[in-house]
Design a protein around this motif. Structure first.
Motif, PDB file in Angstrom:
ATOM      1  N   ILE A 110      14.618  -0.672  -4.156  1.00 54.46           N
ATOM      2  CA  ILE A 110      14.632   0.756  -4.484  1.00 54.46           C
ATOM      3  C   ILE A 110      13.286   1.153  -5.075  1.00 54.46           C
ATOM      4  O   ILE A 110      12.795   0.520  -6.016  1.00 54.46           O
ATOM      5  N   HIS A 111      12.677   2.204  -4.526  1.00 49.86           N
ATOM      6  CA  HIS A 111      11.425   2.760  -5.021  1.00 49.86           C
ATOM      7  C   HIS A 111      11.695   4.158  -5.584  1.00 49.86           C
ATOM      8  O   HIS A 111      12.412   4.945  -4.958  1.00 49.86           O
ATOM      9  N   ASN A 129      11.275  -7.078   4.958  1.00 44.04           N
ATOM     10  CA  ASN A 129      12.692  -6.776   4.752  1.00 44.04           C
ATOM     11  C   ASN A 129      13.030  -6.686   3.264  1.00 44.04           C
ATOM     12  O   ASN A 129      13.847  -5.857   2.853  1.00 44.04           O
ATOM     13  N   LYS A 130      12.406  -7.539   2.456  1.00 45.60           N
ATOM     14  CA  LYS A 130      12.650  -7.508   1.001  1.00 45.60           C
ATOM     15  C   LYS A 130      12.086  -6.228   0.387  1.00 45.60           C
ATOM     16  O   LYS A 130      12.692  -5.640  -0.514  1.00 45.60           O
ATOM     17  N   ALA A 177       5.232   4.696  -0.139  1.00 45.34           N
ATOM     18  CA  ALA A 177       4.524   4.411   1.115  1.00 45.34           C
ATOM     19  C   ALA A 177       4.736   2.973   1.547  1.00 45.34           C
ATOM     20  O   ALA A 177       4.836   2.678   2.749  1.00 45.34           O
ATOM     21  N   ASN A 178       4.828   2.053   0.589  1.00 42.78           N
ATOM     22  CA  ASN A 178       5.047   0.648   0.925  1.00 42.78           C
ATOM     23  C   ASN A 178       6.421   0.436   1.554  1.00 42.78           C
ATOM     24  O   ASN A 178       6.579  -0.347   2.491  1.00 42.78           O
ATOM     25  N   LYS A 179       7.430   1.156   1.025  1.00 43.02           N
ATOM     26  CA  LYS A 179       8.775   1.042   1.590  1.00 43.02           C
ATOM     27  C   LYS A 179       8.818   1.656   2.984  1.00 43.02           C
ATOM     28  O   LYS A 179       9.458   1.112   3.893  1.00 43.02           O
ATOM     29  N   TYR A 180       8.120   2.770   3.156  1.00 48.99           N
ATOM     30  CA  TYR A 180       8.156   3.443   4.448  1.00 48.99           C
ATOM     31  C   TYR A 180       7.468   2.626   5.540  1.00 48.99           C
ATOM     32  O   TYR A 180       7.900   2.635   6.697  1.00 48.99           O
ATOM     33  N   GLU A 188      -3.795   0.294  -6.909  1.00 52.24           N
ATOM     34  CA  GLU A 188      -2.544   0.078  -7.633  1.00 52.24           C
ATOM     35  C   GLU A 188      -1.408  -0.252  -6.661  1.00 52.24           C
ATOM     36  O   GLU A 188      -0.559  -1.106  -6.942  1.00 52.24           O
ATOM     37  N   LEU A 189      -1.363   0.438  -5.517  1.00 54.02           N
ATOM     38  CA  LEU A 189      -0.283   0.236  -4.557  1.00 54.02           C
ATOM     39  C   LEU A 189      -0.297  -1.165  -3.955  1.00 54.02           C
ATOM     40  O   LEU A 189       0.728  -1.664  -3.479  1.00 54.02           O
TER      41      LEU A 189
END
Length: 708
Positions: free
Chosen positions: A669-670, A663-664, A678-681, A647-648
């Protein structure tokens, strides 16, 4: 001796070119000065220079062609250059053959089998196509064809004829340029020169169109085309590829017939994705129940009713069936026929049904016949019996000891599921580790979990023989330490899949197969027979349901509207997931692929054990790993290992598909607390690793100055 003589001659020619300043013979000034005084000598020198330049693959043949047209005009220029280029090309062909052919064929013969067979069968037309449509530079064709089994005289005359049209276009352009007193806007705007430029621009398109027309006519000349057709499109096989193909045809108001000899939905619904995920779900519940006491939830001893589990698997299939049913697709406008199809000719299919035989004609055909599990012919295998991913769902009684041959995604998913349901599982695979296409850190995570759960992994081993001894099934496994005997109650063969290419008339059309036995298709998913397309497992490649559906869009649109516009199948962003625990999600390149292809990359990794949601859910394991272009945020690929990895992956798939960088993702916002963070981190990790240090040093000094 021949090779030594050729090398010596080449060395002498190259030395002479250097000594006599060969560069002067590649400029128009030299020939212009000489031509007015000695035209015949000029022609002879130009001819020899062109032959040598072509034979030695010296860059600048196009420029020489323009010069020849400017100096000698269209007639004499075309005569000189046509023969000079063909002779030079043949000399390059012969030098390559004498120097390298034996060595290349001996070393790479296995890889060149398909090309060799194609050249032997239809080498002249193949070469003519390359000459007429210069997709590959001519000097490359000269060198490569020298390694192929084609006769030198055939190479010469095909090159002479095939290059003639293109040479004429270039010579004419040169002749028009040669008529100008000076290069000016007014001079260039003359009809003759403008026409030459237009010819240069459209020639590849015209040549490609003519070649495609000739190829199509050659392929179809043996068959009688109907005057009218029953359908616009006829689809063979009602798996994912066939269902989507017929759906698209019906949605665009085309008349379409879908033929399936077994069950609607194909492997995915009946024996693949749906039942395998159902048993994975049941196994996961059993595993979670056993671990529930760690958070204070006591459910007692977990008792698995295997027969009930299998009933739930079949119930899941029944619940999904209406989505792929005949009733639904007939409601959408698809004519569904249950029966066996045989392709009679490129437009006609004979269908054998329970009511008898019928024949239908269609302007185009799409083959979506799917694939089947491979079974290795190991001695004794029929004596002990085996299951595959197709027949596994017939099991009624839970085996106490299960042997799984193959540690790819299918083998790993099924092995872990049976192990969690209470079966003792042994996996055997000749590869050095499970999940052979994954990176080492991915394999390490999944292997550790398998061993924690008590699975016996025998990698680097292979089954040698099977036997039924005193009523017990036994396997002799070849290991690095020697043969080992394993006793088992049931066995699953999970060693890959192969295309279904027999039994429905491919031989009637001489449709070509690749070296692995899959239907060979071009970039538009058209087979070697014009008007007949193929999608899904039957063409190999990515054997996933979602890829079959993806290919179906291209095949159906090209079949129905290819006379207006054709689309090349796009495989640039293909995601997939392996539903082990932990799950493995992939899109684009991983480290193994990037290294094999020589692609430079930067790795950024975030450990999921640092994620709040993973910690409180008891899923603090795995990682998110992203490959990017060095120094840039462009995503080359992403791999996720952990809970909900499949899913991620969606965020990275979307980003890659639409050219969005890390960068995008970082600026999006998550929700908190979610696994998706985890994707943002990982994007944040990349940002820190690529922070502009010099700028930060300046900013630090600014802050210090402002503090006083």
């Amino acid at each position: 001796m021949k090779k030594l003589l050729i090398i010596a001659a080449l060395a002498a020619i190259i030395t002479a070119l250097v000594v006599f300043d060969a560069q002067q013979y590649l400029t128009p000034d030299f020939y212009q000065q000489l031509f007015s005084e000695q035209p015949l000598l000029t022609g002879a020198i130009f001819f020899v220079v062109y032959v040598i330049a072509t034979a030695l693959s010296i860059p600048g043949a196009a420029a020489l062609t323009l010069i020849g047209g400017a100096i000698f005009g269209l007639g004499w220029g075309l005569l000189l250059i046509s023969f000079a280029s063909s002779i030079g090309a043949t000399l390059a062909f012969l030098m390559t053959r004498l120097l390298l052919k034996d060595w290349v064929q001996a070393k790479f013969g296995n890889y060149l089998t398909t090309i060799n067979n194609g050249v032997e069968k239809d080498g002249a037309f193949y070469l003519f196509t390359l000459r007429l449509i210069p997709v590959v530079p001519f000097f490359v064709i000269n060198l490569v064809m020298g390694l192929m089994p084609i006769k030198a005289r055939t190479f010469y005359w095909v090159s002479q004829v095939g290059m003639l049209a293109g040479t004429a276009v270039y010579v004419n352009a040169g002749a028009q340029l040669g008529q100008l007193d000076e290069l000016s806007f007014a001079g260039i705007m003359t009809p003759g020169l403008l026409g030459s430029f237009v010819l240069l621009a459209i020639f590849p398109w015209v040549a490609r169109t003519l070649i495609n027309k000739v190829k199509k006519n050659r392929a179809l000349k043996a068959y009688q085309k109907p005057n009218t057709f029953d359908d616009n499109l006829l689809v063979i096989g009602a798996g994912a590829g066939g269902l989507v193909s017929s759906y698209i045809a019906a949605a665009t108001k085309a008349k379409v017939t879908l033929i399936e000899k077994h069950k609607m939905g194909g492997d995915c619904l009946n024996t693949g994705c749906v039942p395998s995920k159902a048993i994975i779900h049941a196994a996961s519940l059993a595993h979670e129940a056993r671990g529930a006491k760690s958070v204070g939830v006591n459910v007692g001893e977990v008792d698995v009713d295997f027969a009930k589990v299998m009933e739930s698997v079949h119930a899941g299939i029944k619940d999904v069936e209406p989505h792929d049913s005949i009733e639904r697709y007939e409601g959408l406008g698809v004519n569904c026929i249950t029966g066996s199809a045989t392709i009679v000719n490129p437009w006609t299919v004979e269908i054998e049904t329970a009511q008898g035989k019928q024949t239908r004609t269609a302007r185009n055909i799409i083959i979506a016949a799917g694939g089947r599990p491979k079974v290795f012919p190991i001695p004794g295998i029929d004596e002990v019996g085996y299951y595959t991913s197709d027949t596994l769902w017939e099991i009624k009684q839970q085996p106490k000891r299960l042997l799984v041959i193959g540690a790819g995604p299918i083998g790993c998913e099924l092995a872990q599921s049976f192990n969690r349901l209470g079966t003792t599982v042994t996996m055997v695979d000749p590869a050095p580790h499970i999940l052979g296409r994954e990176d080492a850190d991915v394999v390490e995570e999944v292997t550790a979990q398998f061993k924690t759960e008590g699975m016996n992994l025998m990698t680097g081993c292979k089954p040698k023989s099977f036997a039924l001894i005193n009523g017990e099934k036994q396997a002799v496994i070849e290991t690095p330490e020697g043969d080992q005997t394993i006793t088992f109650d049931a066995m699953i063969m999970a060693v890959g899949r192969e295309a279904n290419v027999k039994g429905y008339g491919l031989d009637n059309l001489n449709i070509q197969l690749d070296e692995r036995g899959n239907i060979l298709v071009d970039e538009y998913l058209e087979t070697s027979m014009p008007g007949v397309y193929a999608v899904g497992d039957v063409i190999g490649g990515y054997q996933f349901t979602h890829v079959s559906a993806h290919e179906a869009w291209y095949a159906s649109v090209n079949a129905l509207f290819g006379h207006l516009k054709r689309f090349k199948a796009d495989y640039s962003v293909i995601p997939w997931a392996t539903y082990t625990d932990p799950q493995v999600g992939r899109v684009g390149l991983n480290e193994t692929d990037a290294k094999a292809k020589g692609i430079a990359f930067e790795v950024t990794k975030f450990e999921i054990k640092e994620l709040d949601r993973a910690i409180v859910d008891g899923q603090a394991r795995g990682f998110v790993k992203v490959l990017t272009v060095p120094g840039k945020d462009k995503i080359l690929g992403a791999t996720i290992v952990g809970a909900m990895a499949g899913e991620l992956m969606a965020e990275f798939v979307l980003a890659m598909r639409h050219g969005l960088g890390l960068n995008k993702i970082l600026g999006t916002i998550h929700a908190y607390p979610t696994m998706m963070e985890a994707n943002k981190y990982v994007a944040g990790e990349w940002k820190r690793n690529n922070a502009p240090q010099k700028l930060l040093q300046i900013v630090e000094k600014l802050h210090t100055w402002r503090r006083g």
